[in-house]
Design an enzyme around this catalytic site. Structure first.
Site, PDB file in Angstrom:
ATOM      1  N   SER A   1      -2.301  -4.441   7.837  1.00 28.92           N
ATOM      2  CA  SER A   1      -2.555  -3.159   8.514  1.00 28.92           C
ATOM      3  C   SER A   1      -3.958  -3.199   9.114  1.00 28.92           C
ATOM      4  O   SER A   1      -4.813  -3.958   8.635  1.00 28.92           O
ATOM      5  CB  SER A   1      -2.495  -2.022   7.489  1.00 28.92           C
ATOM      6  OG  SER A   1      -2.972  -0.815   8.040  1.00 28.92           O
TER       7      SER A   1
ATOM      8  N   TYR B   1      -4.812   0.836  -0.984  1.00 28.90           N
ATOM      9  CA  TYR B   1      -4.060   0.431   0.210  1.00 28.90           C
ATOM     10  C   TYR B   1      -4.888  -0.508   1.095  1.00 28.90           C
ATOM     11  O   TYR B   1      -4.455  -1.625   1.414  1.00 28.90           O
ATOM     12  CB  TYR B   1      -3.598   1.658   1.001  1.00 28.90           C
ATOM     13  CG  TYR B   1      -2.674   1.318   2.146  1.00 28.90           C
ATOM     14  CD1 TYR B   1      -1.320   1.096   1.934  1.00 28.90           C
ATOM     15  CD2 TYR B   1      -3.152   1.185   3.457  1.00 28.90           C
ATOM     16  CE1 TYR B   1      -0.457   0.769   2.980  1.00 28.90           C
ATOM     17  CE2 TYR B   1      -2.310   0.859   4.501  1.00 28.90           C
ATOM     18  CZ  TYR B   1      -0.962   0.652   4.254  1.00 28.90           C
ATOM     19  OH  TYR B   1      -0.124   0.314   5.293  1.00 28.90           O
TER      20      TYR B   1
HETATM   21  N1  NAP Z   1       3.934   2.880   9.721  1.00 31.92           N
HETATM   22  C1  NAP Z   1       2.652   2.601   9.852  1.00 31.92           C
HETATM   23  O1  NAP Z   1       1.875   3.396  10.468  1.00 31.92           O
HETATM   24  C2  NAP Z   1       2.094   1.324   9.289  1.00 31.92           C
HETATM   25  C3  NAP Z   1       0.831   0.900   9.731  1.00 31.92           C
HETATM   26  C4  NAP Z   1       0.306  -0.293   9.230  1.00 31.92           C
HETATM   27  C5  NAP Z   1       1.016  -1.050   8.315  1.00 31.92           C
HETATM   28  N2  NAP Z   1       2.244  -0.609   7.892  1.00 31.92           N
HETATM   29  C6  NAP Z   1       2.961  -1.455   6.924  1.00 31.92           C
HETATM   30  O2  NAP Z   1       4.238  -1.768   7.441  1.00 31.92           O
HETATM   31  C7  NAP Z   1       5.110  -2.097   6.347  1.00 31.92           C
HETATM   32  C8  NAP Z   1       6.452  -1.419   6.594  1.00 31.92           C
HETATM   33  O3  NAP Z   1       6.280  -0.014   6.570  1.00 31.92           O
HETATM   34  P1  NAP Z   1       7.009   0.973   7.591  1.00 31.92           P
HETATM   35  O4  NAP Z   1       5.965   1.623   8.400  1.00 31.92           O
HETATM   36  O5  NAP Z   1       8.107   0.297   8.270  1.00 31.92           O
HETATM   37  O6  NAP Z   1       7.529   2.082   6.550  1.00 31.92           O
HETATM   38  P2  NAP Z   1       9.009   2.515   6.109  1.00 31.92           P
HETATM   39  O7  NAP Z   1       9.819   2.898   7.301  1.00 31.92           O
HETATM   40  O8  NAP Z   1       8.814   3.537   5.036  1.00 31.92           O
HETATM   41  O9  NAP Z   1       9.629   1.178   5.501  1.00 31.92           O
HETATM   42  C9  NAP Z   1       9.226   0.694   4.235  1.00 31.92           C
HETATM   43  C10 NAP Z   1      10.259  -0.318   3.758  1.00 31.92           C
HETATM   44  O10 NAP Z   1       9.835  -0.836   2.485  1.00 31.92           O
HETATM   45  C11 NAP Z   1      10.925  -0.734   1.576  1.00 31.92           C
HETATM   46  N3  NAP Z   1      10.434  -0.569   0.211  1.00 31.92           N
HETATM   47  C12 NAP Z   1       9.582   0.385  -0.255  1.00 31.92           C
HETATM   48  N4  NAP Z   1       9.423   0.259  -1.590  1.00 31.92           N
HETATM   49  C13 NAP Z   1      10.185  -0.810  -1.969  1.00 31.92           C
HETATM   50  C14 NAP Z   1      10.453  -1.431  -3.221  1.00 31.92           C
HETATM   51  N5  NAP Z   1       9.915  -0.984  -4.371  1.00 31.92           N
HETATM   52  N6  NAP Z   1      11.290  -2.507  -3.240  1.00 31.92           N
HETATM   53  C15 NAP Z   1      11.872  -2.968  -2.103  1.00 31.92           C
HETATM   54  N7  NAP Z   1      11.659  -2.410  -0.887  1.00 31.92           N
HETATM   55  C16 NAP Z   1      10.836  -1.340  -0.836  1.00 31.92           C
HETATM   56  C17 NAP Z   1      11.730   0.473   2.052  1.00 31.92           C
HETATM   57  O11 NAP Z   1      13.102   0.361   1.675  1.00 31.92           O
HETATM   58  P3  NAP Z   1      13.816   1.147   0.473  1.00 31.92           P
HETATM   59  O12 NAP Z   1      13.217   2.506   0.378  1.00 31.92           O
HETATM   60  O13 NAP Z   1      15.249   1.144   0.884  1.00 31.92           O
HETATM   61  O14 NAP Z   1      13.552   0.304  -0.745  1.00 31.92           O
HETATM   62  C18 NAP Z   1      11.629   0.312   3.566  1.00 31.92           C
HETATM   63  O15 NAP Z   1      12.615  -0.586   4.017  1.00 31.92           O
HETATM   64  C19 NAP Z   1       4.388  -1.663   5.073  1.00 31.92           C
HETATM   65  O16 NAP Z   1       3.879  -2.797   4.422  1.00 31.92           O
HETATM   66  C20 NAP Z   1       3.249  -0.782   5.587  1.00 31.92           C
HETATM   67  O17 NAP Z   1       2.130  -0.819   4.717  1.00 31.92           O
HETATM   68  C21 NAP Z   1       2.803   0.552   8.366  1.00 31.92           C
END
Ligand code: NAP
Length: 274
Positions: free
Chosen positions: A140, A154
């Protein structure tokens, strides 16, 4: 020869789902991991129909320390090998450090750091032996700027993932294994619904936001080109570039102001992020 296989964690929504689509569009088979099996199955069916690839569904909770080994066993049982590992699953744990329970922080570290490192450690030797591999760690911009007020571990974890990826990248320069840390800024996904900050972040200007598809496309291209670290989107490239030249005290003050506005520092309601 059968198609190459990409193992993607957190593939049930957001960036992980967009990465699954990107890899499928580029002719890769998939192994999709998350907790919500129904979603994974529906997406696997759709991607198989649309792109003519095979998609294996592996429901797993990466808070469980046994999950990385079990996931790789499931792939092996299907007679497949991991050609690309995309460590992406994650969430933001709300609250300040002392407000939270230790078990919540321990689970956070298991999912967000240990599972990434363990999966990479387990797949790397075979990738090196075959002379081909791709590892993407979704970090991130939080890992490139000073620590924030709230959501304490985080940015620390995302920083660690960037350094970890840089070292792996260097160690694998001549092995055929590409290692890339992807550092997205704000991206449309379920992330901010899960951590309860949707109302706050929605007030930010539209040009701050990336689509999950843009992040996925830039990640795929960067991994193929063997870039060590990338920041998707012009705005976030500019912002992280600016942070590099600011005096640290000023950068910390700006981050403190922004994070107080955007982070949820209420005590989390439950240990389950969903
Ligand atoms: N969105 C942003 O602004 C942003 C910015 C920078 C970095 N990121 C990073 O991008 C990555 C993906 O996030 P996203 O933005 O796509 O959010 P998201 O839509 O909430 O997706 C998160 C994913 O992680 C899975 N997950 C969460 N807890 C889990 C667990 N205990 N075991 C297995 N799977 C799990 C969820 O699936 P289930 O709930 O089905 O398990 C979901 O598929 C993360 O690492 C986040 O830190 C996001």
């Amino acid at each position: 020869m059968s198609r190459r296989l990409a193992l993607i964690t957190g593939a049930s929504s957001g960036i992980g789902l967009a990465l699954a689509r990107e890899y499928a569009a580029n002719g890769w088979d998939l192994a999709l991991v998350a907790r919500r099996e129904d979603r994974l199955r529906a997406q696997a069916d759709q991607l198989q129909d649309q792109y003519g690839i095979d998609a294996l569904v592996i429901p797993a909770d990466l808070n469980d320390a046994n999950a990385p080994q079990a996931i790789l066993k499931a792939i092996e049982a299907d007679d497949r090998q991991v050609d690309a590992l995309i460590n992406n699953a994650g969430f933001g744990l709300p609250g300040t450090y002392a407000q939270t329970q230790w078990q919540e922080q321990a689970d956070f570290l298991q999912l967000m750091l240990t599972s990434y490192c363990e999966l990479a450690h387990r797949v790397l030797p075979d990738m090196q032996a075959r002379g081909f591999g791709r590892i993407i760690n979704v970090a991130s911009v939080a890992g490139l700027v000073p620590g924030t007020y709230g959501h304490t571990l985080y940015s620390a974890v995302k920083s660690a993932l960037i350094k970890f990826s840089e070292s792996l990248h260097l160690e694998n320069k001549s092995t055929g294994v590409h290692v890339t840390a992807v550092c997205p800024g704000l991206t449309y996904s379920e992330f901010h619904d899960v951590n309860g900050t949707r109302d706050k972040v929605s007030q930010l200007p539209k040009y701050w936001w990336l689509s999950a598809e843009q992040v996925a496309e830039e990640s795929y291209t960067a991994s193929q080109a063997n870039k060590a670290v990338i920041v998707p989107g012009l705005w976030w490239k500019f912002l992280t570039g600016l942070y590099k030249i600011l005096p640290h005290g000023l950068a910390l003050a700006i981050t403190a102001r922004q994070s107080a506005k955007l982070r949820n520092t209420e005590t989390p309601a439950s240990t389950d992020p969903r």
